[in-house]
Design a protein around this motif. Sequence first.
Motif, PDB file in Angstrom:
ATOM      1  N   ALA A 129       0.911  -1.169   0.092  1.00  0.00           N
ATOM      2  CA  ALA A 129      -0.101  -0.003  -0.112  1.00  0.00           C
ATOM      3  C   ALA A 129       0.758   1.194  -0.110  1.00  0.00           C
ATOM      4  O   ALA A 129       0.471   2.306  -0.478  1.00  0.00           O
ATOM      5  CB  ALA A 129      -0.837  -0.177   1.290  1.00  0.00           C
ATOM      6  N   SER A 130       2.044   1.169   0.465  1.00  0.00           N
ATOM      7  CA  SER A 130       3.042   2.231   0.313  1.00  0.00           C
ATOM      8  C   SER A 130       3.449   2.799  -1.195  1.00  0.00           C
ATOM      9  O   SER A 130       3.186   2.101  -2.069  1.00  0.00           O
ATOM     10  CB  SER A 130       4.437   1.972   1.063  1.00  0.00           C
ATOM     11  OG  SER A 130       4.966   0.908   0.455  1.00  0.00           O
ATOM     12  N   ALA A 131       3.929   3.925  -1.267  1.00  0.00           N
ATOM     13  CA  ALA A 131       4.376   4.626  -2.336  1.00  0.00           C
ATOM     14  C   ALA A 131       5.507   3.667  -2.967  1.00  0.00           C
ATOM     15  O   ALA A 131       6.151   2.947  -2.319  1.00  0.00           O
ATOM     16  CB  ALA A 131       4.821   6.086  -2.220  1.00  0.00           C
ATOM     17  N   SER A 132       5.713   3.884  -4.393  1.00  0.00           N
ATOM     18  CA  SER A 132       6.431   2.951  -5.090  1.00  0.00           C
ATOM     19  C   SER A 132       8.000   3.364  -4.872  1.00  0.00           C
ATOM     20  O   SER A 132       8.937   2.577  -5.062  1.00  0.00           O
ATOM     21  CB  SER A 132       6.184   2.757  -6.564  1.00  0.00           C
ATOM     22  OG  SER A 132       6.924   2.161  -7.284  1.00  0.00           O
ATOM     23  N   PHE A 133       8.345   4.777  -4.626  1.00  0.00           N
ATOM     24  CA  PHE A 133       9.723   5.291  -4.795  1.00  0.00           C
ATOM     25  C   PHE A 133      10.082   5.759  -3.376  1.00  0.00           C
ATOM     26  O   PHE A 133       9.397   6.574  -2.823  1.00  0.00           O
ATOM     27  CB  PHE A 133       9.766   6.382  -5.949  1.00  0.00           C
ATOM     28  CG  PHE A 133      10.987   7.023  -6.017  1.00  0.00           C
ATOM     29  CD1 PHE A 133      11.841   6.822  -7.152  1.00  0.00           C
ATOM     30  CD2 PHE A 133      11.585   8.129  -5.110  1.00  0.00           C
ATOM     31  CE1 PHE A 133      13.131   7.371  -7.350  1.00  0.00           C
ATOM     32  CE2 PHE A 133      12.771   8.570  -5.378  1.00  0.00           C
ATOM     33  CZ  PHE A 133      13.480   8.370  -6.422  1.00  0.00           C
ATOM     34  N   PRO A 134      11.405   5.255  -2.982  1.00  0.00           N
ATOM     35  CA  PRO A 134      12.465   4.367  -3.621  1.00  0.00           C
ATOM     36  C   PRO A 134      12.075   2.676  -3.240  1.00  0.00           C
ATOM     37  O   PRO A 134      11.078   2.804  -2.465  1.00  0.00           O
ATOM     38  CB  PRO A 134      13.591   4.774  -3.124  1.00  0.00           C
ATOM     39  CG  PRO A 134      13.312   5.295  -1.726  1.00  0.00           C
ATOM     40  CD  PRO A 134      11.926   5.937  -1.858  1.00  0.00           C
ATOM     41  N   SER A 135      12.655   2.073  -3.720  1.00  0.00           N
ATOM     42  CA  SER A 135      12.367   0.578  -3.138  1.00  0.00           C
ATOM     43  C   SER A 135      12.903   0.385  -1.966  1.00  0.00           C
ATOM     44  O   SER A 135      14.412   0.311  -1.810  1.00  0.00           O
ATOM     45  CB  SER A 135      13.059  -0.374  -4.323  1.00  0.00           C
ATOM     46  OG  SER A 135      13.096  -1.697  -3.783  1.00  0.00           O
ATOM     47  N   VAL A 175       6.016  -4.999  -8.574  1.00  0.00           N
ATOM     48  CA  VAL A 175       5.621  -4.026  -7.520  1.00  0.00           C
ATOM     49  C   VAL A 175       6.560  -2.783  -7.544  1.00  0.00           C
ATOM     50  O   VAL A 175       6.406  -1.818  -6.828  1.00  0.00           O
ATOM     51  CB  VAL A 175       5.748  -4.648  -6.101  1.00  0.00           C
ATOM     52  CG1 VAL A 175       4.875  -5.683  -5.988  1.00  0.00           C
ATOM     53  CG2 VAL A 175       7.052  -5.185  -5.955  1.00  0.00           C
ATOM     54  N   HIS A 176       7.568  -2.619  -8.545  1.00  0.00           N
ATOM     55  CA  HIS A 176       8.469  -1.685  -8.414  1.00  0.00           C
ATOM     56  C   HIS A 176       8.942  -1.237  -9.808  1.00  0.00           C
ATOM     57  O   HIS A 176       9.099  -2.226 -10.732  1.00  0.00           O
ATOM     58  CB  HIS A 176       9.579  -1.722  -7.810  1.00  0.00           C
ATOM     59  CG  HIS A 176       9.610  -1.510  -6.303  1.00  0.00           C
ATOM     60  ND1 HIS A 176       9.271  -0.003  -5.921  1.00  0.00           N
ATOM     61  CD2 HIS A 176       9.678  -2.156  -5.107  1.00  0.00           C
ATOM     62  CE1 HIS A 176       9.213  -0.253  -4.571  1.00  0.00           C
ATOM     63  NE2 HIS A 176       9.491  -1.186  -3.928  1.00  0.00           N
ATOM     64  N   TYR A 177       9.025   0.004 -10.443  1.00  0.00           N
ATOM     65  CA  TYR A 177       9.657   0.372 -11.533  1.00  0.00           C
ATOM     66  C   TYR A 177      11.148   0.222 -11.429  1.00  0.00           C
ATOM     67  O   TYR A 177      11.727   0.230 -10.238  1.00  0.00           O
ATOM     68  CB  TYR A 177       9.424   1.872 -12.026  1.00  0.00           C
ATOM     69  CG  TYR A 177       7.774   2.124 -12.232  1.00  0.00           C
ATOM     70  CD1 TYR A 177       7.611   1.775 -13.362  1.00  0.00           C
ATOM     71  CD2 TYR A 177       7.107   2.786 -11.342  1.00  0.00           C
ATOM     72  CE1 TYR A 177       6.299   2.064 -13.871  1.00  0.00           C
ATOM     73  CE2 TYR A 177       5.844   2.855 -11.842  1.00  0.00           C
ATOM     74  CZ  TYR A 177       5.337   2.552 -12.891  1.00  0.00           C
ATOM     75  OH  TYR A 177       4.110   2.782 -13.207  1.00  0.00           O
TER      76      TYR A 177
END
Length: 212
Positions: A129-135, A175-177
């Motif tokens: 549920a958290s933001a994607s940036f950063p990993s 789940v991440h870019y």
Amino acid sequence: MTEPTRADAAHRAAGAPVRCRRGPAAVLRDLRALDGALYAAVAATPTPTLDRALRGLSHAADHSKISLGVAAALALGGDRPRRAAFLGVAALALASESANLLGKRLVRRSRPDREAARVTVDRRVPLPASASFPSGHTAAAVAFAAAVGTVLPTAAVPLGALAGAVGYARVHTGVHYPGDVAAGAVLGLASAAAALAAAPGGGCQPKARTAW
């Protein structure tokens, strides 16, 4: 907007297109487009043999379980392995807190759209549920590897490879870019450097080298 130059006017007179001057916002848009394209390329590449293994690795890296397990094993060794474990966990904690309490709250990048990218179900792990940036997974794994590898050079390559695999697994599972992972790696290295610098003696050991 800036005034057209004589060169621009000459281009127009000749019927040639005029290239727009690109600022930081345009460069950022291009980087985002490249990031999305790399994510889509990974999602579109069939890798049924790797899917289950990378999904398992991503799960194992939740809450830094792999790194903490390695730290526990190192703590059973002599003074130097115990020091490596302590500094590794300190760097890991700093990276994790920085990623989750600072980076994600400042940038607030949305998670990738796995449905639109058609990420196969066999790869997927629960979407945080958290933001994607950063990993955060990458930041913690890289921080631990870099700190431990500085004190124990023989551990630098295997732990570095493991951290890289964790970072890729987060992209592979959707789940991440890739840009999130790259930023997490930079944050991890910075956190390791900070933890080592704050340690008594700067975290240095005689003749210690690291691959980072």
